[in-house]
Design a protein around this motif. Structure first.
Motif, PDB file in Angstrom:
ATOM      1  N   UNK A 101       0.810  -1.218   0.000  1.00 17.35           N
ATOM      2  CA  UNK A 101       0.000   0.000   0.000  1.00 17.35           C
ATOM      3  C   UNK A 101       0.844   1.268   0.000  1.00 17.35           C
ATOM      4  N   UNK A 102       2.057   1.211   0.545  1.00 12.99           N
ATOM      5  CA  UNK A 102       2.911   2.405   0.615  1.00 12.99           C
ATOM      6  C   UNK A 102       3.223   2.948  -0.775  1.00 12.99           C
ATOM      7  N   UNK A 103       3.211   2.115  -1.793  1.00 14.44           N
ATOM      8  CA  UNK A 103       3.546   2.546  -3.154  1.00 14.44           C
ATOM      9  C   UNK A 103       2.515   3.521  -3.710  1.00 14.44           C
ATOM     10  N   UNK A 104       1.325   3.555  -3.110  1.00 15.24           N
ATOM     11  CA  UNK A 104       0.253   4.431  -3.589  1.00 15.24           C
ATOM     12  C   UNK A 104       0.225   5.758  -2.848  1.00 15.24           C
ATOM     13  N   UNK A 105       1.107   5.935  -1.863  1.00 12.34           N
ATOM     14  CA  UNK A 105       1.123   7.157  -1.066  1.00 12.34           C
ATOM     15  C   UNK A 105       2.145   8.141  -1.622  1.00 12.34           C
ATOM     16  N   UNK A 106       1.853   9.425  -1.503  1.00 11.22           N
ATOM     17  CA  UNK A 106       2.735  10.465  -2.030  1.00 11.22           C
ATOM     18  C   UNK A 106       4.073  10.470  -1.300  1.00 11.22           C
ATOM     19  N   UNK A 107       4.056  10.623   0.006  1.00 11.74           N
ATOM     20  CA  UNK A 107       5.305  10.540   0.772  1.00 11.74           C
ATOM     21  C   UNK A 107       5.307   9.162   1.416  1.00 11.74           C
ATOM     22  N   UNK A 108       5.915   8.235   0.740  1.00 14.82           N
ATOM     23  CA  UNK A 108       5.772   6.840   1.128  1.00 14.82           C
ATOM     24  C   UNK A 108       6.722   6.422   2.248  1.00 14.82           C
ATOM     25  N   UNK A 109       6.133   6.099   3.410  1.00 16.23           N
ATOM     26  CA  UNK A 109       6.933   5.516   4.490  1.00 16.23           C
ATOM     27  C   UNK A 109       7.257   4.069   4.115  1.00 16.23           C
ATOM     28  N   UNK A 110       8.168   3.427   4.831  1.00 20.30           N
ATOM     29  CA  UNK A 110       8.457   2.015   4.534  1.00 20.30           C
ATOM     30  C   UNK A 110       7.189   1.171   4.624  1.00 20.30           C
TER      31      UNK A 110
END
Length: 122
Positions: A101-110
């Motif tokens: 799911x992190x790949x879909x976030x603008x500032x992607x946390x681990x």
């Protein structure tokens, strides 16, 4: 897309490593995660299919060399199966299931690490 479970994970890892050995693909020198290349990307021993988002790779917390990767689901959640070399014992590999799911976030946390297992390198 594959559905991963604790019971089938070892077989998935074995299949991925077998396919990787047969393909013989290499993307230049083997460098651990975070090793910068001229293009600003990360070199790995084998080109993973599919490409792994950086936030997913960071989710493992492992600096080892990526040997193989596969996208799928685990307990209804989108994940990547990442198989990395075991730096402490070269007869083993470490498999990680990391939430994608992190790949879909603008500032992607681990990515969130969901499962880690160690297996003998086949």
């Amino acid at each position: 897309m594959s559905t991963f479970s604790e019971k089938t994970l070892q077989g998935e890892v074995s299949d991925l490593l077998t396919k990787t050995k047969k393909s013989g693909e290499h993307s230049g020198s083997a460098k651990p995660w975070g090793a910068e290349t001229d293009s600003g990307g990360v070199n790995t021993l084998v080109s993973p299919t599919p490409p792994v988002p950086e936030c997913v790779a960071r989710g493992t917390g492992d600096e080892g060399t990526l040997l193989a990767a596969k996208e799928g689901t685990y307990q209804g959640t989108g994940v990547y199966l990442l198989v990395l070399s075991n730096e402490a014992d070269n007869t083993k590999v470490t498999a990680y299931l990391v939430e994608s799911a992190c790949a879909k976030q603008v500032s992607s946390p681990p990515g969130k690490l969901l499962l880690t297992r160690s297996y003998a390198r086949s």
